[in-house]
Each structure stands twice: as structure tokens, then as C-alpha cells.
Write a protein that holds these residues in place. Structure first.
Motif, PDB file in Angstrom:
ATOM      1  N   GLU A 151      23.565 112.952 172.766  1.00  0.00           N
ATOM      2  CA  GLU A 151      24.937 112.694 172.323  1.00  0.00           C
ATOM      3  C   GLU A 151      25.547 113.894 171.592  1.00  0.00           C
ATOM      4  O   GLU A 151      26.668 113.801 171.078  1.00  0.00           O
ATOM      5  CB  GLU A 151      24.965 111.468 171.405  1.00  0.00           C
ATOM      6  N   GLU A 152      24.783 114.980 171.523  1.00  0.00           N
ATOM      7  CA  GLU A 152      25.234 116.225 170.901  1.00  0.00           C
ATOM      8  C   GLU A 152      25.670 116.009 169.449  1.00  0.00           C
ATOM      9  O   GLU A 152      26.636 116.605 168.962  1.00  0.00           O
ATOM     10  CB  GLU A 152      26.375 116.857 171.700  1.00  0.00           C
ATOM     11  N   LEU A 153      24.922 115.149 168.755  1.00  0.00           N
ATOM     12  CA  LEU A 153      25.179 114.892 167.337  1.00  0.00           C
ATOM     13  C   LEU A 153      24.433 115.871 166.437  1.00  0.00           C
ATOM     14  O   LEU A 153      24.849 116.121 165.303  1.00  0.00           O
ATOM     15  CB  LEU A 153      24.771 113.455 166.990  1.00  0.00           C
ATOM     16  N   ALA A 154      23.322 116.384 166.937  1.00  0.00           N
ATOM     17  CA  ALA A 154      22.531 117.361 166.186  1.00  0.00           C
ATOM     18  C   ALA A 154      21.658 118.114 167.175  1.00  0.00           C
ATOM     19  O   ALA A 154      21.176 117.532 168.156  1.00  0.00           O
ATOM     20  CB  ALA A 154      21.675 116.673 165.126  1.00  0.00           C
ATOM     21  N   ASP A 155      21.444 119.408 166.921  1.00  0.00           N
ATOM     22  CA  ASP A 155      20.582 120.159 167.827  1.00  0.00           C
ATOM     23  C   ASP A 155      19.113 119.915 167.479  1.00  0.00           C
ATOM     24  O   ASP A 155      18.792 119.216 166.522  1.00  0.00           O
ATOM     25  CB  ASP A 155      20.913 121.653 167.795  1.00  0.00           C
ATOM     26  N   ARG A 156      18.230 120.495 168.265  1.00  0.00           N
ATOM     27  CA  ARG A 156      16.804 120.242 168.088  1.00  0.00           C
ATOM     28  C   ARG A 156      16.299 120.705 166.732  1.00  0.00           C
ATOM     29  O   ARG A 156      15.447 120.059 166.114  1.00  0.00           O
ATOM     30  CB  ARG A 156      16.012 120.943 169.204  1.00  0.00           C
ATOM     31  N   SER A 157      16.819 121.816 166.237  1.00  0.00           N
ATOM     32  CA  SER A 157      16.345 122.340 164.952  1.00  0.00           C
ATOM     33  C   SER A 157      16.666 121.377 163.806  1.00  0.00           C
ATOM     34  O   SER A 157      15.823 121.120 162.947  1.00  0.00           O
ATOM     35  CB  SER A 157      16.977 123.708 164.676  1.00  0.00           C
ATOM     36  N   ILE A 158      17.882 120.823 163.806  1.00  0.00           N
ATOM     37  CA  ILE A 158      18.260 119.879 162.750  1.00  0.00           C
ATOM     38  C   ILE A 158      17.424 118.606 162.841  1.00  0.00           C
ATOM     39  O   ILE A 158      16.931 118.087 161.836  1.00  0.00           O
ATOM     40  CB  ILE A 158      19.761 119.538 162.838  1.00  0.00           C
TER      41      ILE A 158
END
Length: 466
Positions: free
Chosen positions: A278-285
Motif C-alpha cells: 500500500e506504499e505506506l512505509a518502505d522496507r527500511s521503516i
């Protein structure tokens, strides 16, 4: 009252009464925890990779949703075979001892995990990549299924009776440590690119396995198992005996465990995929949030376990299930803001409170529900049967999300919380006021009859107070 047979008059050369635990109780707790850490690193690492990488690495990349479903299905297969691993490990633990199962399960898990890091991808060998992944995942599931009962029972049976919640909580804390290390490994490997970012964490497991095997080989066998062996009281068939005599406790513990592990499968495993898709947070976050929650979860798991020694097992578990019931919708409202602070808070509540308040109780409570001669089989079977439900929960959550949006998986979390509340109310308290008072009276009696023991107990209490 939970099985606490009167011990022999002579506690042995260590001059310790069984109510005080064995002289090696701390070493056993640490050894069991280290092993649990390593096996969790291996098993949970697969879940992280399944959520972030495997949908395109081992399955066709031109259909992301189907790849995600297949990836989570592969994750679920490992959970599905865990009951078989629990049956095998529990049976052998009650027949030949807890220690051999600990060592064998860790070695098997390590070999399977390193092999994952070396598997060819879909682009290299087509559908066979997914087949090989499934086969290795099955081995992982068998090993992990055999692990928990042996580790918990070793710690439980070496621990002081009044601190079994604390000591089994230490072993259970190996799971957030493993989760933390797995997320740290995947976060650190992100700069390596998609070709190596998922491989390196699995290959690094080889180092952890060597360390774990060395530690577990030095752990002493359970004193309660040794006593059963000396008395010739080993169960001829622990599986049939526990199913015949304790099937109700198996069912209750199964429902208790489903709330914790299936809730985790939605609030952590599915949510990792949800945030990225859902593009709410990238993998790092996402991985950083999981790491923070895991770090807090180490102390939280031990703390929840220790709390049960003071107030009982059931009140703490009831608290955790009620929070789980109420948490489903607020969790997704936080996530949908897309802010890093909200994502971190969501993971902290989901893990350090909802999951850890349940996991920290299970080691002592489940062990106390079963007699010593079938304890490993009974506790392992109840614990691992729930894996069939929880293993496929991310798949169910994904399907619900596809059909109903985020409200689907949110209500699924609440459903698991409700199931846990009912199971908690139907399961007997094994460490209530009467049990605590009985053991306290026994401790006072020991202090009066043995000045040496009283002096040692006083010194230990003083050291703990510091």
C-alpha cells in the motif's frame, strides 16, 4: 494442585531442594534461550523474506498478488508441519530425554536454513524453485516444532517453583531476540540488492548454529526426567496417554496459543506486506519498527512471565487477550496514517503488549497443565497444533484484504482475541493463591530445617534485590 510431588529427603550433593531449583538452573535458562533465539532467527527470517522478497524471487514476478499468496502459502506449510515436529519431539523428549531433542532440532533447523540461502530462483530453474523452497520449509517446520517443548520443559523443570514464570519467560524471550536479529540482518542486507539481500541472512545462520550447538551440549538433562527414568515411570506411549487423559487441556492450550501466534501472523507478518504493497512505509521503516518492538519485547516477555509468579497465570493472559480483541481496528488506523512514528507505535503495541503478554505466560502455564511423564508431548502438541491455523493466517488476511479492504484483517485480529478470552476463562489456574501459599510454606519449612540452605537463600535474595 499442579503436580508437585514431595521430593526425597536428601536433595543431593548440591544441597538444594527441588523447590529451589537445580544449581544449574540459570545456565539451563540461558542455554534454552540461546537455542530459541537461533531457531526463531531461522524460522521468522523465512516469514520476513516471504513478506518482502519471495513473491518475486521464487514465483512469477508478473502477478504480484498471486506471488504474495503463494509466498505466504509456502510460509504456512512450515507452520502446518510443526505439529508433526511437536509430536515427534515431544514423544522422544518423554521417552529418551529433553536434551537430545534440543540438540537434534537445532542442528536440523540450521542445515535447512543455510540451504534456503543457496536455493536457485524462479528465473534460474522455473517452478522447481518454489518446489525446493517448499521442501526445505517442511524441514524447518519439523525442526521448529520439536524445539519449543524441549527448551521450555528443560527450563521449567530446572527452575525454582516460585519463579517458573520468570525462568520460562527468559526462554520465551529468545523469540523476540531471534526476531530482532532476523530483522537486523535483513535491514543490514538491503544495500546488497535484491539478489543477495534475502540470501545473506540465511547463510549467516551457519555461525549461529555452531554457537548454539556448543552451548546446548553443555546443558544438563532435566532432573524430573532423570527421576522418572530412575523410578521406571517413563510413559510407554506418551502420545496415546496424553491424548487419552489430557485431551481437554490440549484443546484449551491450543485455543490459548492460537490467539497469540495467529494474532502475530496478522499484526506483524501480514502488516509487513501490507505496508509495502500500500506504499505506506518502505522496507527500511517496516524493519526498523519491527526491530524496536522486538528489542522492547525481550524485557516485556520476561516481565510478563515474572508477573505471573506474583498474580497467577490466568489474569495476565486475560489482559493480553482483551487488548488483542480491542486492537484490530486501531492498529490499521495507525498504519494508514503512513507516518513513521505511527508505524513504530503500531508494532510496539502489537508485539510488546499483545503478543508478549501471552507468550510470556505460556511456558509456565502450559507446562503446569500436564503431568511430568507426558509433559513434553502434551505441551508441544498443544503449542504446535495452533501453528496450522497461524501459519495460514497471513494468507487468510491477504484474502480478506483483497475482498473487504483493511477492515477484514482488522476484524480477524479481534476474532482471535475473543477466542483467547473464552479459552482463558475455561482453563484452570495452575498458580493461584493456594498454590503460591503452599510453596511458600514449604520454603519456610526448608529454611527452618536447614541453616545452610537458609543462608544460601538469603544471600541469593539479597543479590537479586540489587
Amino acid at each position: 494442585m499442579t503436580e508437585r510431588n514431595a521430593p526425597p529427603a536428601d536433595p543431593g550433593p548440591s544441597n538444594r531442594h527441588p523447590v529451589e531449583g537445580t544449581a544449574s538452573r540459570k545456565r539451563v535458562a540461558i542455554g534454552a534461550s540461546v537455542g530459541a533465539t537461533i531457531e526463531t532467527y531461522d524460522f521468522i527470517g523465512f516469514g520476513i523474506a516471504a513478506a518482502l522478497y519471495f513473491n518475486t524471487v521464487f514465483f512469477p514476478a508478473n502477478d504480484p498478488l498471486s506471488g504474495t499468496l503463494l509466498s505466504f502459502a509456502t510460509l504456512g506449510i512450515g507452520f502446518a508441519v510443526r505439529p508433526l515436529g511437536g509430536i515427534i519431539g515431544g514423544y522422544l523428549g518423554d521417552k529418551i530425554g529433553r536434551k537430545p531433542v534440543l540438540v537434534a532440532s537445532l542442528l536440523l533447523m540450521g542445515v535447512a536454513t543455510v540451504l534456503i540461502g543457496a536455493l536457485p530462483t524462479y528465473d534460474q530453474i522455473g517452478v522447481w524453485a518454489g518446489v525446493l523452497l517448499v521442501l526445505v520449509r517442511v524441514v524447518q517446520g519439523l525442526a521448529f516444532g520439536a524445539e519449543w517443548g524441549g527448551a521450555i520443559l528443560m527450563c521449567f523443570e530446572h527452575a525454582p517453583w516460585r519463579k517458573r514464570g520468570l525462568y520460562t519467560g527468559i526462554t520465551q524471550a529468545g523469540f523476540p531476540v531471534g526476531l530482532l536479529l532476523a530483522n537486523l540482518a535483513f535491514l543490514a542486507s538491503v544495500p546488497l540488492g535484491d539478489d543477495w539481500a534475502w540470501r545473506v541472512p540465511f547463510l549467516l545462520s551457519a555461525i549461529l548454529i555452531v554457537v548454539g550447538i556448543i552451548i546446548r551440549l553443555k546443558v544438563e538433562e532435566s532432573p524430573e526426567f532423570e527421576e522418572l527414568k530412575d523410578e521406571g515411570n517413563i510413559a510407554k506411549n506418551p502420545l496415546t496417554e496424553v491424548l487419552r487423559n489430557d485431551w481437554r487441556n490440549i484443546l484449551r492450550a491450543f485455543c490459548l496459543r492460537v490467539t497469540e501466534t495467529a494474532g502475530y501472523a496478522v499484526t506483524v507478518t501480514f502488516v509487513l506486506s501490507y505496508l509495502v504493497s500500500e506504499e505506506l512505509a518502505d522496507r527500511s521503516i517496516s524493519l526498523t519498527a519491527t526491530m524496536i518492538a522486538s528489542a522492547l519485547g525481550i524485557g516485556a516477555t520476561i516481565g510478563w512471565g515474572a508477573l505471573t509468579d506474583r498474580v497467577g497465570r490466568r489474569p495476565v493472559y486475560l489482559f493480553g487477550t482483551i487488548v488483542t480483541l480491542l486492537w484490530g481496528i486501531p492498529l490499521f488506523l495507525l498504519l494508514n496514517t503512513g507516518t513513521a512514528v505511527a508505524v513504530v507505535l503500531a508494532f510496539v503495541v502489537s508485539y510488546a503488549i499483545c503478543q508478549n503478554s501471552l507468550a510470556g505466560v505460556q511456558g509456565a502455564w502450559f507446562s503446569e497443565l500436564f503431568a511430568a511423564r507426558t509433559r513434553t508431548t502434551g505441551a508441544s502438541l498443544a503449542y504446535q497444533l495452533s501453528a496450522v491455523v497461524s501459519g495460514f493466517t497471513p494468507l487468510i488476511a491477504t484474502a480478506l484484504f483483497a475482498g473487504f479492504g483493511w477492515i477484514g484483517p482488522a476484524l480477524l485480529i479481534s476474532f482471535y482475541g475473543l477466542l483467547g478470552i473464552v479459552a482463558t476463562l475455561l482453563t484452570r489456574e495452575t498458580w493461584g493463591r493456594s498454590e503460591r501459599a503452599e510453596v511458600e510454606a514449604l520454603e519456610r519449612s526448608l529454611a527452618l530445617t536447614s541453616p545452610v540452605r537458609a543462608e544460601a537463600a538469603s544471600a541469593e535474595s539479597t543479590a537479586s534485590g540489587r
